[in-house]
Design an enzyme around this catalytic site. Structure first.
Site, PDB file in Angstrom:
ATOM      1  N   ASN A 149      -0.589   8.023  -6.943  1.00 37.61           N
ATOM      2  CA  ASN A 149      -0.832   9.470  -6.911  1.00 37.61           C
ATOM      3  C   ASN A 149       0.057  10.208  -7.893  1.00 37.61           C
ATOM      4  OD1 ASN A 149      -2.738  10.740  -4.818  1.00 37.61           O
ATOM      5  ND2 ASN A 149      -1.885   8.965  -3.780  1.00 37.61           N
ATOM      6  N   ARG A 199       0.380   3.589  -3.149  1.00 39.57           N
ATOM      7  CA  ARG A 199      -0.264   4.870  -2.884  1.00 39.57           C
ATOM      8  C   ARG A 199       0.558   6.008  -3.500  1.00 39.57           C
ATOM      9  NH1 ARG A 199       0.007   4.828   2.072  1.00 39.57           N
ATOM     10  NH2 ARG A 199      -2.020   3.897   2.494  1.00 39.57           N
ATOM     11  N   SER A 233       0.832  -1.201   0.000  1.00 42.26           N
ATOM     12  CA  SER A 233       0.000   0.000   0.000  1.00 42.26           C
ATOM     13  C   SER A 233       0.873   1.261   0.000  1.00 42.26           C
ATOM     14  CB  SER A 233      -0.948   0.002   1.192  1.00 42.26           C
ATOM     15  OG  SER A 233      -0.227   0.155   2.390  1.00 42.26           O
TER      16      SER A 233
END
Lengths: 279, 156
Positions: free
Chosen positions: A223, A219, A215
């Protein structure tokens, strides 16, 4: 943009292709190359694991060196009297990181705070490359004969993955160091359900454990990749309309890049604090 | 998104950056921050102490001033009293002296009056005798009538 030479699709693909040097099954050690970006990407794929994204390494290590050069320069001349502007700026960052670490991490460990500082500043600098107009640096390299150049290392999942799995290694290391192998396994097996369900617990907890680095990596990667993609899409617009979208997006992106660096840092500290805690 | 050697390269770079940061960046900067914190605390402390000292000094100065004023007032009062005393003493002495001079003068006057009286008495006695001799035309035994003449002179 160089729309005279490429179709939009080719332009986007081109911008999303790394400069890769690797061991190709047929051609041996070489840079990925091809007629189109898609061909190059295909070649990179064929290289498999034994390839290295030269642009990612170049920019990330370059920015990392800039980070340690800048901070070392200030650290050498650090004075406890009235600080200069640069020292004041660096001190603000140090105090910000230190406060965040202290509020989350309550054990004594000299690694954590410098680790958090490195993560925060390095990721911030790598993300910051996203704000450089996307064609400038690739154009310069193109003129020099280098056809692929992704300048934002955090849009490469290898860069974020490298960081995230290093953090994962630290989580495992400190879990075992603080609790012992038995303690660590017990922690994984004897909760959240009662002890009879140990195998089920173990499976659940290992999935949870592995989810942490994945994660973290995805993440940040997601992004930054999405942000970069929007900049690329804006760059396809006619040149006189680009600023209408790219300026607001860039301003918004200043928030995103800082926030993502901050999130990565805080989650790292939280995970390591959890690794230190005995349940 | 191909996973390749880059991920290991990144991990290695990360390791060295963290190591460098831990050894050569973080400690001197936090040391400087801590030391400044200490200096500021000491400075504030010193300022507070100085303020307290100043207040004490002011109080002491005010006390000294008041004590000096009281002392000065006492000295002035004593001096006034002494001056009055001296004046009174001088007055007393002058009065005594005057009295003494007056008494001496009076005594002298009395003495002279007495002398004059004696002389007069003696002359009166001689005059009386001479008068009596003329009246009687005869010698009178001075010794036999001395008692009488003295008695006469005393009555004068």
């Amino acid at each position: 943009m160089a729309s005279g030479e490429y179709t939009s699709q080719e332009y986007i693909k081109h911008h999303l292709t790394n400069l890769t040097f690797g061991n190709h099954p047929e051609e041996g050690w070489t840079f990925s190359h091809g007629e189109t970006a898609a061909d190059t990407a295909q070649m990179t794929k064929e290289m498999g694991f034994w390839a290295i994204n030269v642009d990612t390494m170049l920019w990330s290590v370059g920015l990392g060196l800039f980070f340690i050069w800048l901070f070392r320069k200030v650290a050498v001349s650090a004075t406890s009297d009235v600080p200069g502007r640069l020292q004041g700026f660096i001190e603000v960052i140090i105090e910000f990181v230190d406060e965040n670490v202290k509020s989350v991490f309550h054990h004594k460990n000299p690694v954590i705070a410098p680790l958090a500082l490195t993560i925060f500043v390095w990721i911030f600098l790598m993300n910051l490359m996203d704000l450089v107009p996307i064609d400038w640096i690739p154009f310069i390299f193109n003129e020099l004969g280098v056809h692929y150049m992704k300048i934002v290392p955090t849009t490469d999942v290898n860069a974020t993955g490298g960081l995230a799995f290093s953090v994962f290694g630290l989580i495992i290391y400190y879990s075992i160091k603080m609790k012992g192998v038995g303690g660590f396994l017990a922690e994984l097996s004897f909760q959240p359900l009662p002890k009879i369900f140990a195998p089920f617990n173990l499976f659940l907890e290992i999935v949870g454990l592995l989810a942490k680095p994945v994660s973290l990596a995805l993440r940040l990667f997601g992004n930054m990749y999405a942000g970069e993609m929007i900049f690329i899409l804006i760059a396809i617009l006619p040149f006189w309309a680009q600023w209408l979208l790219s300026v607001p997006w860039a301003i918004f992106h200043i928030l995103v890049i800082t926030l993502q660096a901050f999130i990565f840092m805080v989650l790292t500290v939280v995970y390591l604090a959890m690794a230190h805690e005995d349940h | 998104m191909n996973i390749n050697l880059t991920i290991i390269g990144q991990a290695i770079a990360f390791f060295f950056f963290v190591l460098f940061c831990m050894k050569y960046v973080w400690p001197p900067l936090t040391a400087a921050l801590d030391e400044r914190k200490k200096k500021i605390a000491e400075g504030l402390d010193a300022a507070e102490r100085a303020e307290r000292d100043l207040r004490l000094a002011q109080e002491k100065a005010a006390d000294d001033m008041r004590a000096s004023k009281e002392e000065a007032a006492a000295i002035i009062e004593q001096a006034n009293k002494r001056a009055n005393q001296i004046v009174e003493e001088a007055k007393g002495q002058a009065r005594e002296e005057a009295n003494r001079v007056k008494a001496a003068a009076e005594a002298e006057v009395e003495q002279q009056v007495n002398q004059a009286k004696e002389a007069l008495r003696a002359q009166v006695a001689a005059l009386a005798i001479a008068g009596a001799e003329k009246i009687l035309e005869a010698a009178v035994d001075e010794k036999a009538h001395a008692q009488l003449v003295d008695k006469l002179a005393a009555e004068l």
